[in-house]
Design an enzyme around this catalytic site. Structure first.
Site, PDB file in Angstrom:
ATOM      1  CD  GLN A   1      -2.690  -0.872   2.649  1.00  0.00           C
ATOM      2  OE1 GLN A   1      -2.128  -0.906   3.739  1.00  0.00           O
ATOM      3  NE2 GLN A   1      -3.995  -0.695   2.522  1.00  0.00           N
TER       4      GLN A   1
ATOM      5  CE  LYS B   1     -15.642   4.315   2.406  1.00  0.00           C
ATOM      6  NZ  LYS B   1     -15.248   2.987   1.974  1.00  0.00           N
TER       7      LYS B   1
END
Length: 637
Positions: free
Chosen positions: A382, A466
């Site tokens: 990531q 988010k």
RNA sequence: GCCGACGUAGCUCAAUUGGCAGAGCAACGGAUUUGUAAUCCGUAGGUUCGGGGUUCGAUUCCCCGCGUCGGCUCCA
């Protein structure tokens, strides 16, 4: 007098109720012919619907997204009709329109075969040719259940039982076939002309793996042949760009059983590209005020207990291993480690915001059936970062993250963004006040960037709201890579704090974010986006110098050295082969520039460049070509 | 994990009803010194995914594994 307002603002008046179809006919014969449904005061209805009160009316044709959806939905009924004629004991379940077509799920005693599909499609043509009227009718709940049970259709009966009591039960009949459906539908089967069954698949009843596996037949339908063939061309184009195929052809990566499913091996050419991507990423993060962390790939299981992952993320985690009689866990996430770094000393409000990034490799258990090239893997890296900040800093930080996100995505050639804001779900942690403040901050940051966005109400994680950003690739497919996520939970669980101006201890806000998401997946997307024709700055080999005969080897080697000394990735091909042979080989490797070197080039200190489209630039002095390559590389075009 | 299809040389694919496993490309050796997408000749390359079964005989038929591919949220 009845008054109907049309989308263009004009009005139509009638003395008595008329159907949507009749209204369409008064507007134009072309429109009446194309009409598949109507929209009355925002609600989609059949063409046969009688308009009995004033209202806003719109005629829906296949050229609108709604019209296309209706065609597809009606085609799924047509398919179910064909299946019932051919296989009377098959039970029908559900058959909606989906993103690029439709499907219908059946329960049948034996698996359908590809030959069945051909027969079903032929029968569909036949039923369409019968031009059967499609008629809506209402039925009482119990009556409908009894009717379907009498037909042996247990799934339909089950569906009806689950329909909320305040909704009416509607059925659609075409010839002998009757199906439960909300509608609307095209007025007759003859309206369905362009369709194609695409594939067979298994699908659980109601998507639940505890339920029976049904057989799903996928198909697609379009308003006309041209649109269908455009769609099929798109599928072919996507197949040509498949990163699994190109990854093999260009020798970029592999996934091998000997290592394990979902575990990626980056070959030298792929690794070069990854380094380029990582270098770019690091540079952008330095400029945006980030620090870098390196943290371990495993940790004592207690860490995952504290973080809560063991409770809510367990099914995506590999089993723990035992080390010195202690349980250790390979990491599915990086965040707990970043929290530990934060907690390693006392933090002051003056330290905030702290922006810590890590290219963190994580391992997540994915069911074997869902693994898919680089897109769905079990081990991936990531481009992760965590920002610790004060409440008052949320908006500025989010705004800066959005800047960095758009900058990064644009660097890789993506220009169209779709932004999604997900807000508080029912089950969540944190006070109303902090959720409100944070959500407003996210919304402000998005609008300040002039971005359009959709709000997914209640779609946030339990620990915070988010923002997701989707990109559109070269052939119009959308991918979600970037995510920016507020977290009110982890700081709490790890009890981290900073000392404020008031001398008291405060809880920082934590922001998780990833721009590319997973390097592996992003790499796969890049391969498909560029179809393997990477821009110069990304290409693993930027140019190959190739000779006409070995008499030109010295000059070719000198050219190669000079270009490499300038930082370019350049190979020399001195093999004793015809130029056309060498060109073909490197063209298939999709090398951006081939620099041909022969008698004249050697004599004049030049090269003859050929670009990836086969265009020849003629004799160019080496120095000029060098500058040109450096420029092209720096422009990232 | 579940459903379906598939699994033959490094790659792409052949092999009639069950009857000696093949081709092109790549690799290797040799010849060719060549101007913008394939020069010629030769050599080697296989536990037909693995294991079991049926058969005189299995790449082919059956069973069990493994893997790959398409799916398994998109509300009647």
């Amino acid at each position: 007098m009845l008054r109907f307002t049309l989308p263009d603002g004009s009005c139509k008046e009638f003395s008595s109720p008329i159907s949507v179809a009749e209204l369409a006919a008064t507007i134009g014969t072309g429109l009446a012919r194309a009409a598949v449904a109507g929209r009355v005061d925002g609600k989609l209805v059949d063409l046969t619907t009688l308009l009995e009160t004033d209202g806003a009316v719109e005629i829906i044709t296949p050229s609108s997204p709604e019209g296309l959806e209706i065609i597809r939905h009606s085609t799924s009924h047509l398919m179910a009709h064909a299946v019932k004629e051919l296989f009377p004991t098959a039970q029908v379940t559900i058959g909606p329109a989906v993103a690029d077509g439709f499907y219908y799920d059946f329960d049948y005693e034996r698996p359908f075969t590809p030959e069945d599909l051909v027969a079903i499609e032929a029968r569909m043509e036949e039923i369409a040719a019968r031009d059967l009227p499609v008629a809506r009718q209402l039925m009482g709940r119990q009556e409908a259940i009894d009717w379907f049970l009498a037909q042996g259709e247990r799934y339909k009966a089950e569906i009806i039982a689950d329909i909320p009591a305040d909704q009416t039960i509607s059925l659609y009949r075409q010839g002998e076939f009757m199906d439960l459906c909300r509608g609307p539908h095209v007025p007759s089967t003859g309206r369905l002309k362009v369709f194609k069954l695409t594939r067979l698949a298994g699908a659980y009843w109601r998507g639940d793996s505890r339920n029976k596996m049904l057989q799903r037949i996928y198909g697609t339908a379009f308003p006309d042949k041209k649109a269908l063939s455009a769609y099929l061309t798109l599928l072919e184009e996507a197949a040509k760009r498949d990163h699994r195929k190109l990854g093999k052809e260009l020798d970029l990566f592999s996934i091998q059983d000997d290592a394990g499913g979902g575990l990626v091996l980056w070959h030298p050419m792929g690794a070069r590209m990854r380094q380029t991507i990582e270098d770019q990423w690091k540079q952008a993060h330095r400029e945006a005020g980030y620090e870098f962390l390196y943290t371990p790939h495993m940790a004592n299981l207690d860490l995952w207990r504290t973080s809560g992952h063991l409770d809510f993320y367990r099914e995506s985690m590999f089993n723990p291993m035992t080390v010195d009689e202690q349980a250790y866990q390979i990491r599915p996430m990086n965040c707990p480690f970043h929290i530990l770094v934060f907690r390693s000393r006392i933090r002051s409000h003056r330290d905030l915001p702290m922006r810590w990034a890590e290219l963190g490799t994580v391992y997540r258990y994915e069911m074997s059936g869902v693994l898919h090239g680089l897109f769905r893997v079990r081990g991936f890296t990531q481009d992760d970062a965590h920002i610790f900040c004060r409440e008052s800093q949320i908006e500025t930080e989010i705004s800066a993250i959005l800047d960095l996100t758009l900058l990064t995505l644009r660097t890789f050639g993506f220009e169209h963004f779709e932004v999604n804001l997900s807000t508080r779900p029912e089950k969540s942690v944190g006070s109303d006040e902090i959720w409100d403040k944070a959500t407003t901050a996210l919304r402000n940051a998005i609008t300040h960037h002039g971005l359009d966005y959709c709000e997914d109400v209640g779609g946030g994680a339990f620990y915070g709201p988010k923002i997701d950003v989707k990109i559109t690739d070269a052939i119009g497919r959308k991918w979600q890579c970037s995510t920016i996520q507020l977290d009110f939970n982890l700081p709490e669980r790890f009890d981290i704090g900073y000392i404020g101006e008031d001398g008291a201890r405060h809880r920082p806000i934590m922001i998780h974010r990833a721009l590319m998401g997973s390097l592996e997946r992003f790499f796969g997307i890049l391969i498909e986006h560029y179809a393997g024709h990477f821009p110069l700055w990304l290409a693993p080999v930027q140019a190959v110098v190739l000779t006409i005969t070995e008499a030109h080897n010295d000059w070719a080697m000198e050219v190669g050295q000079k270009l490499r000394a300038a930082g370019l990735r350049v190979e020399t091909d001195l093999r004793n082969h015809k130029v056309s042979y060498k060109i073909r080989e490197h063209a298939m490797r999709k090398i951006p520039w081939l620099l041909i070197v022969g008698e004249r080039e050697q004599a004049e200190g030049a090269v003859s460049p050929r670009d990836r489209h086969g265009k020849e630039l003629g004799l160019i002095p080496l120095e000029t070509m060098l500058q040109r390559l450096l420029e092209e590389s720096a422009n990232r075009t």
